[in-house]
Design an enzyme around this catalytic site. Structure first.
Site, PDB file in Angstrom:
ATOM      1  CE1 TYR A  77       6.946   6.453  -0.934  1.00 35.18           C
ATOM      2  CE2 TYR A  77       4.815   5.554   0.203  1.00 35.18           C
ATOM      3  CZ  TYR A  77       5.858   5.510  -1.126  1.00 35.18           C
ATOM      4  OH  TYR A  77       5.292   4.648  -1.830  1.00 35.18           O
TER       5      TYR A  77
ATOM      6  CB  ALA B 251      -0.741  -0.005   1.274  1.00 36.54           C
ATOM      7  CE  LYS B 252       2.623   5.601  -4.210  1.00 38.75           C
ATOM      8  NZ  LYS B 252       4.293   5.540  -4.219  1.00 38.75           N
ATOM      9  CB  VAL B 253       0.744   3.745   3.911  1.00 38.79           C
ATOM     10  CG1 VAL B 253       0.433   4.442   5.281  1.00 38.79           C
ATOM     11  CG2 VAL B 253      -0.067   2.389   3.777  1.00 38.79           C
TER      12      VAL B 253
END
Ligand code: PMP
Length: 306
Positions: free
Chosen positions: A160, A154-156
């Site tokens: 980052y 998932a690009k949470v």
């Protein structure tokens, strides 16, 4: 004035205020995507738009964020933002974020509103180098948050922070980018890009056990096969990198970027190799719609030029 799409309609970006008590601002509880569009004459093509929006939907689901819009509605909104801003070569940023309400971690969507934002920018290059000049990378400056967290695909937003710290550590030693490893020391990926190596004409890339299943990674695997190159998904350790002929990174933002130095050591001949060069060119032709790709390759907007 730039326009963004927020929860169903376009608005001037500067009127898109976010509360200082936004749950996502405090805890990173948002999910996002990065998509590119390309100008082709008067028209604009968006590469693999549905694939990006479907990943956004999966990221939202993994983070218990209830997305109020369908994939089709979000795809249409992306096209609206590009048209409204007359953008051709652009980077598009959808973001699902949580508004103010409770400060406890287990927010309730009735109390904390979930918003969908789509903004776009001209962003020519992720790295200073273009596809024809190599960048330098370092290892040992960070670890990828892996499957043990249950969120590695998932690009949470909050995840980052880990990539950010690794990137800053790489910059601090004069390198362009960080290469992150998994818990067993195998290479996962770069801070926000996938990694490939080329050895004896065979293209290798780490499995997605610890790496994001990048859409560009998948495109490059398909393009390699089209060019008649064997591709292998396998474990790669840091020491392996020194003995390969070529290394390159892939991502929607950075596209195909050659790596010519690892930890200060030159890779191969120390210049951009022929396979990287061929894949870079093939990728550019593909994203611009000049080479064929699968049916969900491009969405076109006519006559967008400013
Ligand atoms: N890994 C990470 C951690 C990323 O953030 C990205 C950028 N989305 C990538 C790899 C490359 O993915 P894609 O090709 O889908 O942009």
């Amino acid at each position: 004035m730039m326009k963004a799409w927020i929860d169903g309609g376009l608005m001037d970006e500067e009127h898109g205020l976010v509360s200082i008590m936004s749950h996502t601002l405090h805890y990173g509880t948002g999910v996002f995507e990065g998509i590119r569009s390309y100008g082709v004459g008067e028209n604009t093509v968006v590469f693999r738009l549905a694939d990006h929006v479907e990943r956004l939907q999966r990221s939202a689901q993994a983070m218990h964020l209830d997305l109020k819009f369908t994939t089709q509605e979000i795809c249409n909104a992306v096209l609206e933002v590009l048209s409204a801003n007359k953008l051709q070569d652009a980077y598009i940023r959808p973001l699902i974020f949580v508004g103010p309400g409770t400060l406890s971690l287990d927010f309730h969507p009735v109390g904390n509103a979930i918003s969908t934002l789509i903004a776009a920018r001209k962003w020519d290059r992720y790295f200073d180098a273009d596809g024809l000049t190599g960048i330098s990378v370092v290892t040992g400056v960070g670890r990828r948050l892996t499957s043990q967290t249950g969120l590695h695909q998932a690009k949470v937003a909050g995840a980052y922070a880990n990539s950010y710290v690794a990137t800053m550590a790489a910059k601090a030693v004069g390198a362009d980018e960080a290469i992150l490893v998994d818990e067993s020391g195998c290479i996962a990926e770069a801070a926000a890009a996938n990694i490939f190596t080329v050895r004896g004409g065979v293209v290798h890339t780490p499995t997605c056990r610890a790496a994001l299943a990048g859409i560009t990674r998948d495109t490059i695997i398909q393009l390699s096969q089209k060019l008649g190159l064997k591709t292998v998904e396998t474990d790669i350790v840091v020491d392996d990198l020194y003995g390969v002929d070529e290394i390159f990174l892939t991502g929607t933002a950075c596209e195909v970027v050659p790596v010519t130095k690892v930890n200060g050591k030159h890779i191969g001949k120390g210049s951009v190799g022929p396979v990287t060069q061929a894949l870079h060119e093939s990728y550019q032709r593909t994203v611009h719609g000049r080479d064929s790709f699968s049916s969900n390759g491009w969405i076109e907007i006519k006559s967008i030029a400013a």
